[in-house]
Design an enzyme around this catalytic site. Sequence first.
Site, mmCIF file in Angstrom:
data_model
loop_
_atom_site.group_PDB
_atom_site.id
_atom_site.type_symbol
_atom_site.label_atom_id
_atom_site.label_comp_id
_atom_site.label_asym_id
_atom_site.label_seq_id
_atom_site.Cartn_x
_atom_site.Cartn_y
_atom_site.Cartn_z
ATOM 1 N N ASP A 313 11.945 -14.468 33.428
ATOM 2 C CA ASP A 313 12.869 -15.487 33.909
ATOM 3 C C ASP A 313 13.506 -14.979 35.194
ATOM 4 O O ASP A 313 13.994 -13.835 35.250
ATOM 5 C CB ASP A 313 13.948 -15.777 32.865
ATOM 6 C CG ASP A 313 14.763 -17.009 33.217
ATOM 7 O OD1 ASP A 313 14.313 -18.126 32.888
ATOM 8 O OD2 ASP A 313 15.842 -16.843 33.834
ATOM 9 N N GLU A 356 12.223 -21.948 36.075
ATOM 10 C CA GLU A 356 11.997 -20.597 36.597
ATOM 11 C C GLU A 356 11.494 -19.643 35.522
ATOM 12 O O GLU A 356 11.540 -18.423 35.683
ATOM 13 C CB GLU A 356 13.292 -20.043 37.209
ATOM 14 C CG GLU A 356 14.397 -19.788 36.212
ATOM 15 C CD GLU A 356 15.304 -20.983 35.977
ATOM 16 O OE1 GLU A 356 16.469 -20.776 35.606
ATOM 17 O OE2 GLU A 356 14.841 -22.130 36.159
#
Length: 454
Positions: A313, A356
Site C-alpha cells: 500500500d 493505491e
Amino acid sequence: MSLNDWIDSVVVVTSLVTSATVLVTAARYYRHSQRGRTGVAWLLILAGVVCIAISETTEAASLVAGGREMPIPDLFDILAEIALAAGFIRLLHVDLAAERARQTALEQRAQQSESLATAALQLTASLELPEVLHGVARETLALVGADVVAVYRVDSATAGVVSQVTIARRGGDDAEVGPHAPGPLSLTAIRTRRPQIVETVQDYPAFQPRPPRGLASLVAFPLLRKGEAVGTLITGFRQPHHFTEDELHLLAAFAEHAALAMYNAELHRQIEELSVTDPLTGLANRRRFTTKLAAELVRARRYAKPLSLAILDLDNFKSLNDRFGHPAGDATLCAVAQVIRQCVREVDLPARLGGEEFAVILPETDMMEAVVVVERLREQLEATPVMREGQWPKVTLSAGVVGRAGEALPAAPADLYRLADEALYCAKASGRNRVVSAQEERICANSAKGFSEY
C-alpha cells in the site's frame, strides 16, 4: 427432250448439289470441331459423307450414261453405312465417358465440400488459440493427405516479423516452435498476399543453397482476415507432388476458415486479457488475482509447496493525489507498477487490487524469501524518482507478507489475505515505509483492527 429426260436431269443436278453441300458442310464442321477424343469419330463421319457423295455422283453419272447401272454406288453405300455407324458409335462412347468423368468430378467436389465443411466445423470447437492452431494443422493433413503442415501465427505487434509455429506430421505428434523469424516461403506469402507453390524445392531460389531436408514439394497460403495477414499455412509432401487445381481451391477455401478461426481465437484472448488486466497499470486486476490465489493455494496445499502473499500500500497517496491532482496520481501508480514488475519473477503475479493497493503472489516461495523480495522492491521504489521535473514527494510503500507451506496454509484464500493484511496494518502503524511479516505482526501492539471481508 422427253419428260423422263427432264426428270433425270433434275435428279442428277439435285444429287450433285446435295453431295457437294453435304461434303462441304461436313468438312467445315470437322475443321471447327474439337480434336482429340472426338476427332476420330468426326473423321469417320466425314469419310461416310464422302462415300455418300461418291455414291450420289456415280448414280448421277449412270443416269447420264443412259441408265446403265454401275457397281460402284453399292460399294460406297456400304462403306458409308459402316463409316457413319462407326463414327456415331465412337461419339456415343466419348459422350458416355465424358458424362462419367463429369459425374466423378461432381462426386469428388461434393466429397471435398463435405470434408471442407467438417474441417471448418472442427475449427469452431474451441476459442483457445493453441487448440485452434493444432486443429488447423491436423485438419489440413487430413484434407489433402499431406505429410507435414506448419501453421505460422503472425505477431501483429511486430508487423509479421516474428511468429509462432505449430507443426503437425503424418503419423507423428504435433510440435510447437517458439517465436522466431518466418522462413522465405512464408514471408513471401505474407508480403504478396498470394499463395506460393513450390513443386520442386531444389529449384526454389530462396531455399538455396540449403533447401529444406525431407520435403520435395511445398505450398504456402497466406491466412488473411480483412486484408491483414494473421499467419500462413504451409503444406508439404515428402515425395514430388503436383498440386491440382482442385487441391489449390480446397486449400484456399480452408485457409479462409483457418484465418477466421485464428482471428476469433486471438480476439477472444485479447478480450480475456482485458477482463483480467488493470487498464491503468497493465497489472493483473482483482479478478485475476482472486482466481490465481485460489489456484495456487490449492496447488501448494496438495503438493506441500510453500506459498507467499504480499500486500502493498502506497504511503500518503491521498495527500499526493489531492496536492498534485489525479493525473499525477495515475502517473505515480504506473511508475510503482513498473518497479514491481522489475523486482518480481515471471512466475509471480503482481496485481493492482484497487486505489493505491497492490499485491504479489509468490508461488514456491517461503516467507523469508518473500520478505527479501518485497524489501528489495521497497528500497528500489524509494530510490526511484517518479517525476523528472518539478517538486514531487518521495514515494514509499508499506507491505505485509505472509508465507506458509502445505497444510500449514489456510484452506480459504480469504484467510491468507487476512493474515497479509494484518501484517500490512502493522507496517502502517509502525511508521510506514517498511515490510512486516506475519510473524512480526504478532508482536505489533496495534494489530487490533477490524478488517473488511476479502
